[in-house]
Design an enzyme around this catalytic site. Sequence first.
Site, PDB file in Angstrom:
ATOM      1  N   HIS A 147       0.838  -1.199   0.000  1.00  0.00           N
ATOM      2  CA  HIS A 147       0.000   0.000   0.000  1.00  0.00           C
ATOM      3  C   HIS A 147       0.876   1.254   0.000  1.00  0.00           C
ATOM      4  O   HIS A 147       0.629   2.194  -0.764  1.00  0.00           O
ATOM      5  CB  HIS A 147      -0.920  -0.032   1.227  1.00  0.00           C
ATOM      6  CG  HIS A 147      -1.907   1.069   1.274  1.00  0.00           C
ATOM      7  ND1 HIS A 147      -1.726   2.174   2.070  1.00  0.00           N
ATOM      8  CD2 HIS A 147      -3.084   1.241   0.623  1.00  0.00           C
ATOM      9  CE1 HIS A 147      -2.760   2.986   1.904  1.00  0.00           C
ATOM     10  NE2 HIS A 147      -3.598   2.446   1.034  1.00  0.00           N
ATOM     11  N   ASP A 161      -5.976   1.445  -2.136  1.00  0.00           N
ATOM     12  CA  ASP A 161      -6.637   1.123  -0.871  1.00  0.00           C
ATOM     13  C   ASP A 161      -7.296  -0.245  -0.900  1.00  0.00           C
ATOM     14  O   ASP A 161      -7.303  -0.954   0.105  1.00  0.00           O
ATOM     15  CB  ASP A 161      -7.668   2.194  -0.520  1.00  0.00           C
ATOM     16  CG  ASP A 161      -7.036   3.496  -0.050  1.00  0.00           C
ATOM     17  OD1 ASP A 161      -5.793   3.563   0.045  1.00  0.00           O
ATOM     18  OD2 ASP A 161      -7.796   4.443   0.217  1.00  0.00           O
TER      19      ASP A 161
END
Length: 107
Positions: free
Chosen positions: A47, A89
Site C-alpha cells: 500500500h 486502498d
Amino acid sequence: HLLQFNKMIKEETGKNAIPFYAFYGCYCGWGGSGKPKDATDRCCFEHDCCYGKLTNCNTKWDIYSYSLKDGYITCGKGTWCEKEVCECDKCLRRNLRTYKYGYMFYL
C-alpha cells in the site's frame, strides 16, 4: 482518503484501522522499514509503495467512490488520481485477515 480507507478496513475485517493497524508490524501506519512481518504487514508495505507511485496525487486526502458487493470492492468514477488511490486502498482485501496480535506495536 484516509477515512474511506478506514471504512474499507472495517467493512473487510470488522476492525477499526486506528487501534488495530496504525502501529502494526513494520509498515502499517506512518512510514516503515525492514522486512514485513507477515501478509498483513506486506499489504501495508504494498500500500505504501502504491501510494509512492502516485506522486502527483494527494493520496491521503483524495476522496473517491467505491462500492462493496458480495465481498468485492469496485472503485467508482472520478479523476484518475481518485481511481488510483481507491485501487491502492482496495489491495487490503488480500491479506488483512492474517492479523496477529503479537505484531501490534511491533518495534
